[in-house]
Design a protein around this motif. Sequence first.
Motif, short mmCIF file in Angstrom:
data_model
loop_
_atom_site.label_atom_id
_atom_site.label_comp_id
_atom_site.label_asym_id
_atom_site.label_seq_id
_atom_site.Cartn_x
_atom_site.Cartn_y
_atom_site.Cartn_z
N GLY A 10 0.82 -1.21 0.00
CA GLY A 10 0.00 0.00 0.00
C GLY A 10 0.86 1.26 0.00
N ALA A 11 1.91 1.26 0.81
CA ALA A 11 2.82 2.41 0.86
C ALA A 11 3.51 2.62 -0.48
CB ALA A 11 3.84 2.23 1.98
N ALA A 12 3.90 1.52 -1.12
CA ALA A 12 4.55 1.62 -2.44
C ALA A 12 3.58 2.16 -3.48
CB ALA A 12 5.09 0.24 -2.86
N MET A 13 2.32 1.77 -3.42
CA MET A 13 1.32 2.27 -4.37
C MET A 13 1.07 3.77 -4.15
SD MET A 13 -1.34 -0.94 -4.41
CE MET A 13 -2.57 -0.09 -5.36
N ILE A 14 1.01 4.18 -2.90
CA ILE A 14 0.82 5.61 -2.61
C ILE A 14 2.02 6.41 -3.08
CG2 ILE A 14 0.65 7.30 -0.73
CD1 ILE A 14 -1.03 5.19 0.79
N ALA A 15 3.21 5.93 -2.80
CA ALA A 15 4.42 6.63 -3.25
C ALA A 15 4.48 6.71 -4.77
CB ALA A 15 5.66 5.94 -2.70
N GLY A 16 4.12 5.63 -5.43
CA GLY A 16 4.12 5.62 -6.90
C GLY A 16 3.13 6.61 -7.48
N SER A 17 1.95 6.71 -6.89
CA SER A 17 0.96 7.65 -7.41
C SER A 17 1.36 9.10 -7.14
CB SER A 17 -0.43 7.36 -6.87
OG SER A 17 -0.43 7.32 -5.48
N ILE A 18 2.04 9.36 -6.03
CA ILE A 18 2.53 10.72 -5.75
C ILE A 18 3.61 11.09 -6.75
CG2 ILE A 18 3.85 12.11 -4.10
CD1 ILE A 18 2.30 10.66 -1.87
#
Length: 77
Positions: A10-18
Motif C-alpha cells: 500500500g505504501a509503495a502504491m501511494i508513493a508511486g501515485s505521488i
Amino acid sequence: MTNTQAILIGAAMIAGSIIASHGISSAQAQAGGPFQLMHHSNTVANAGVFRLDQSTGEVSYCFIGSDQGLLCTRSVK
C-alpha cells in the motif's frame, strides 16, 4: 499475505501515485490568443463576460441565450 506485506505494498502504491502525479502537468489556459475575457460585476444583468480583442481594442458582450446558445453583441471600440 501478511499485514506487513499489505502495508508495504500500500505504501509503495501511494508513493508511486505521488511520484506519477508530479510528472503530469496541470491544465492551463493557452496564452497568446487575441481575446481576453472579463467577468462583469453587475448582479442584475445576464450572466456573461466582456470579450476584449487585444489586437484591435474592440469589446463585445457574450452571454448564454435562452434558446440560441452563446450570443455576442456587435463589437465596439
